[in-house]
Design a protein around this motif. Sequence first.
Motif, PDB file in Angstrom:
ATOM      1  N   SER A   1       0.802  -1.246   0.000  1.00  0.00           N
ATOM      2  CA  SER A   1       0.000   0.000   0.000  1.00  0.00           C
ATOM      3  C   SER A   1       0.829   1.287   0.000  1.00  0.00           C
ATOM      4  N   GLN A   2       0.734   2.098   1.077  1.00  0.00           N
ATOM      5  CA  GLN A   2       1.395   3.416   1.100  1.00  0.00           C
ATOM      6  C   GLN A   2       2.904   3.276   0.887  1.00  0.00           C
ATOM      7  N   GLY A   3       3.465   2.174   1.348  1.00  0.00           N
ATOM      8  CA  GLY A   3       4.900   1.946   1.179  1.00  0.00           C
ATOM      9  C   GLY A   3       5.262   1.888  -0.289  1.00  0.00           C
ATOM     10  N   LEU A   4       4.435   1.193  -1.063  1.00  0.00           N
ATOM     11  CA  LEU A   4       4.680   1.102  -2.499  1.00  0.00           C
ATOM     12  C   LEU A   4       4.481   2.470  -3.157  1.00  0.00           C
TER      13      LEU A   4
ATOM     14  N   PRO B   1      16.869  -6.230 -12.419  1.00  0.00           N
ATOM     15  CA  PRO B   1      15.960  -7.337 -12.100  1.00  0.00           C
ATOM     16  C   PRO B   1      15.659  -7.466 -10.602  1.00  0.00           C
ATOM     17  N   VAL B   2      15.140  -6.400 -10.034  1.00  0.00           N
ATOM     18  CA  VAL B   2      14.774  -6.402  -8.612  1.00  0.00           C
ATOM     19  C   VAL B   2      13.484  -7.226  -8.463  1.00  0.00           C
ATOM     20  N   VAL B   3      13.420  -8.064  -7.451  1.00  0.00           N
ATOM     21  CA  VAL B   3      12.162  -8.770  -7.168  1.00  0.00           C
ATOM     22  C   VAL B   3      11.615  -8.248  -5.847  1.00  0.00           C
ATOM     23  N   MET B   4      10.335  -7.927  -5.863  1.00  0.00           N
ATOM     24  CA  MET B   4       9.709  -7.370  -4.664  1.00  0.00           C
ATOM     25  C   MET B   4       8.353  -8.032  -4.450  1.00  0.00           C
ATOM     26  N   SER B   5       8.099  -8.437  -3.197  1.00  0.00           N
ATOM     27  CA  SER B   5       6.776  -8.953  -2.846  1.00  0.00           C
ATOM     28  C   SER B   5       5.868  -7.756  -2.584  1.00  0.00           C
ATOM     29  N   ILE B   6       4.706  -7.782  -3.205  1.00  0.00           N
ATOM     30  CA  ILE B   6       3.693  -6.782  -2.888  1.00  0.00           C
ATOM     31  C   ILE B   6       2.570  -7.505  -2.163  1.00  0.00           C
ATOM     32  N   VAL B   7       2.442  -7.217  -0.888  1.00  0.00           N
ATOM     33  CA  VAL B   7       1.365  -7.811  -0.099  1.00  0.00           C
ATOM     34  C   VAL B   7       0.186  -6.849  -0.243  1.00  0.00           C
ATOM     35  N   ASN B   8      -0.700  -7.185  -1.162  1.00  0.00           N
ATOM     36  CA  ASN B   8      -1.677  -6.205  -1.635  1.00  0.00           C
ATOM     37  C   ASN B   8      -2.590  -5.641  -0.545  1.00  0.00           C
ATOM     38  N   ARG B   9      -2.600  -4.321  -0.483  1.00  0.00           N
ATOM     39  CA  ARG B   9      -3.501  -3.624   0.444  1.00  0.00           C
ATOM     40  C   ARG B   9      -3.992  -2.329  -0.196  1.00  0.00           C
ATOM     41  N   ALA B  10      -5.081  -1.828   0.369  1.00  0.00           N
ATOM     42  CA  ALA B  10      -5.720  -0.616  -0.144  1.00  0.00           C
ATOM     43  C   ALA B  10      -4.837   0.603   0.077  1.00  0.00           C
ATOM     44  N   LEU B  11      -5.085   1.632  -0.712  1.00  0.00           N
ATOM     45  CA  LEU B  11      -4.393   2.910  -0.557  1.00  0.00           C
ATOM     46  C   LEU B  11      -5.329   3.940   0.081  1.00  0.00           C
ATOM     47  N   GLY B  12      -4.756   4.809   0.932  1.00  0.00           N
ATOM     48  CA  GLY B  12      -5.528   5.889   1.519  1.00  0.00           C
ATOM     49  C   GLY B  12      -5.535   7.092   0.604  1.00  0.00           C
ATOM     50  N   ALA B  13      -6.392   8.069   0.912  1.00  0.00           N
ATOM     51  CA  ALA B  13      -7.341   8.129   1.996  1.00  0.00           C
ATOM     52  C   ALA B  13      -8.714   7.666   1.520  1.00  0.00           C
ATOM     53  N   PRO B  14      -9.613   7.245   2.423  1.00  0.00           N
ATOM     54  CA  PRO B  14      -9.381   7.088   3.855  1.00  0.00           C
ATOM     55  C   PRO B  14      -8.406   5.955   4.151  1.00  0.00           C
ATOM     56  N   LEU B  15      -7.735   6.080   5.279  1.00  0.00           N
ATOM     57  CA  LEU B  15      -6.751   5.086   5.683  1.00  0.00           C
ATOM     58  C   LEU B  15      -7.409   3.717   5.814  1.00  0.00           C
ATOM     59  N   SER B  16      -6.778   2.715   5.253  1.00  0.00           N
ATOM     60  CA  SER B  16      -7.266   1.344   5.387  1.00  0.00           C
ATOM     61  C   SER B  16      -6.047   0.455   5.496  1.00  0.00           C
ATOM     62  N   ILE B  17      -6.119  -0.538   6.361  1.00  0.00           N
ATOM     63  CA  ILE B  17      -5.009  -1.495   6.426  1.00  0.00           C
ATOM     64  C   ILE B  17      -5.351  -2.748   5.635  1.00  0.00           C
ATOM     65  N   TRP B  18      -6.587  -2.797   5.078  1.00  0.00           N
ATOM     66  CA  TRP B  18      -7.109  -4.054   4.558  1.00  0.00           C
ATOM     67  C   TRP B  18      -6.763  -4.274   3.089  1.00  0.00           C
ATOM     68  N   ASN B  19      -7.171  -5.435   2.614  1.00  0.00           N
ATOM     69  CA  ASN B  19      -6.759  -5.866   1.274  1.00  0.00           C
ATOM     70  C   ASN B  19      -7.589  -5.279   0.140  1.00  0.00           C
ATOM     71  N   ASP B  20      -6.947  -4.827  -0.893  1.00  0.00           N
ATOM     72  CA  ASP B  20      -7.426  -4.848  -2.269  1.00  0.00           C
ATOM     73  C   ASP B  20      -6.165  -4.780  -3.129  1.00  0.00           C
ATOM     74  N   GLN B  21      -6.299  -4.568  -4.424  1.00  0.00           N
ATOM     75  CA  GLN B  21      -5.096  -4.631  -5.271  1.00  0.00           C
ATOM     76  C   GLN B  21      -4.751  -3.276  -5.897  1.00  0.00           C
ATOM     77  N   GLN B  22      -5.255  -2.208  -5.259  1.00  0.00           N
ATOM     78  CA  GLN B  22      -5.027  -0.879  -5.829  1.00  0.00           C
ATOM     79  C   GLN B  22      -3.543  -0.519  -5.857  1.00  0.00           C
ATOM     80  N   ASP B  23      -2.786  -0.991  -4.880  1.00  0.00           N
ATOM     81  CA  ASP B  23      -1.378  -0.575  -4.781  1.00  0.00           C
ATOM     82  C   ASP B  23      -0.559  -1.026  -5.995  1.00  0.00           C
ATOM     83  N   SER B  24      -0.526  -2.319  -6.259  1.00  0.00           N
ATOM     84  CA  SER B  24       0.294  -2.787  -7.382  1.00  0.00           C
ATOM     85  C   SER B  24      -0.306  -2.372  -8.722  1.00  0.00           C
ATOM     86  N   ILE B  25      -1.643  -2.385  -8.803  1.00  0.00           N
ATOM     87  CA  ILE B  25      -2.281  -1.994 -10.066  1.00  0.00           C
ATOM     88  C   ILE B  25      -1.903  -0.559 -10.436  1.00  0.00           C
ATOM     89  N   SER B  26      -1.762   0.286  -9.416  1.00  0.00           N
ATOM     90  CA  SER B  26      -1.420   1.684  -9.692  1.00  0.00           C
ATOM     91  C   SER B  26      -0.006   1.832 -10.262  1.00  0.00           C
TER      92      SER B  26
END
Lengths: 183, 385
Positions: B80-83, B99-124
């Motif tokens: 999320s915000q980290g990404l 060739p950097v490999v990074m795990s994206i543990v998919n979570r929603a992006l704020g605002a509003p603040l959310s700690i929960w899952n969706d795939q907005q972070d990587s999709i963005s």
Amino acid sequence: MISLRELRIHGRGGQGSVTAAELIAVAAFAGGVYAQAFPAFGVERRGAPVQAFVRFDNQKVRLRSQVYEPDYIIVQDSTLIRDVNVFQGLKKGGIVIVNTEKALTYPIPEGVKVITIDATSVALKHLGLPITNTTLMGAFAAASGEIALPALEGAIRQRFPGELADKNIAAAREAFEFVKGVS
Amino acid sequence: MMEFMEGSHAVAHSVKHCRPEVIAAYPITPQTHIVEALAEMVANCHLDAEYITVESEFSALSACLGASAAGSRVYSATTSQGLALMFEVCFNCAGMRMPVVMSIVNRALGAPLSIWNDQQDSISLRDSGWLQFYAEDNQEAADLHYLAYKVAEDRNVLLPAFVCFDGFILSHTYEPVDMLTQEQVDSYLPKYTPVQRLDSADPISFGLFASPEYYMEFRYQIDQAVKGAAKTIASAGREFGEMFGRDYGDLVESYRLEDADCAIVAMGSICGTVKDAIDEMRKDNKKVGLLRLRSFRPFPHKEVRAALSGVNCVAVLDKNVSLGTKGAVALEVRDALYGQQVPVLDYIIALGGRDVRKKDIRAVVDMAGQGKGDLFYGLRQELVS
């Protein structure tokens, strides 16, 4: 053929509900069952109502939703019954294990089996702390038959070091025997 | 060997098996157990890597970029915000072909603040030039890291890669995972040999100034590399299948699609629930199937077109939304099916951690059958009217 069975654990933050779900699932997996354990994802605070879930199946579990119609329910803290509908969705013929030293005065849904156990006293006796999750795991093993006591002991030993494991196993055993005696 | 593990720990172990030489991460919420476990492995000398704790996610990926340019195999994880804070560095990694490999543990992006899952972070970050793989379960989340390094480091690809898996729903779930041994991974993933690297004895530079006479050609080559990665994924995925029995050569997975009238298209853990719902609907003689996308970048246009050629309607489940238009997956699927008459309906679903049940999948299929779609599914009308 027995298919998917589901457990929902109600507790308060700090009572070890998530650990209970994990260790029950570890014990089930050790017994050759496909298991899946996960918490109700939330902002965890000490004392706040929390939930954790376990699924048991003879084949791979693909389902990812939370548990809405459990076969089993564990209530770690009977004061939750005032605030949360802990019986919600329970299947007919389902089993509920409630930690309480008193008889339940709340309306119980029809066709379900309720087992009450004073897990707090058992935990205090063996651990010196009112942390009831391992005690209730023993009760669950006896009431549900989903996990064997030796597998549960193995899961506890894997999680806790030496003497602490012994104490938790003693608590789980006492609860196991108690539930075997009443059911 | 089958082990019973939390998703994050399964991924941490598979990353360890990949022998990263440099790991950089910013250990604050939002972070995961992955880098926590890796830090412990390094501290206990179970993993011979340089572990750099940095002061922000921007620095975490910058450190990875620099270390990769110096010729190391590198790793980071974020969410999320980290990404979001890594945005600029993401484009630089792809542009410099690291060739950097990074795990994206998919979570929603704020605002509003959310700690929960969706795939907005990587999709963005879909336009950044990173490969994007999406796991359905923890087995795949673990395995895709092996594949990601193999593909990213291939000299025909040389691109960074995200391995995406759903936050909490997979990362915090305990389930059986067949963990490979170090020897098995070593036999699949050889030591990283950089094509070019920073070397004071033979100096070169990366990421320099490109005037209008050069810039477009760079972008073209990155685009070609992303598209061309499909071939490498196919061969590396097949090789994995031949060695370990789990074949990742296909960029998509078809589930009961052969005779389906209605096809659901989705990515990630929701596909497990969809498969169970499909089995139920099949018992009611509803011919529904699933097309699961394992790779979003490169996007499998040809495979999507082939898989969906026989269906009467397509229902896309998007755990993201490109605000002002539609979900990113639906837009791609429509593009893939351009010129065909099949309706593609979009359902924005499960944003910010809203739970999805089998009955929700059935409801989506019913709506699609009535031609009703292109909407946010399951809105609480009283909150939006």
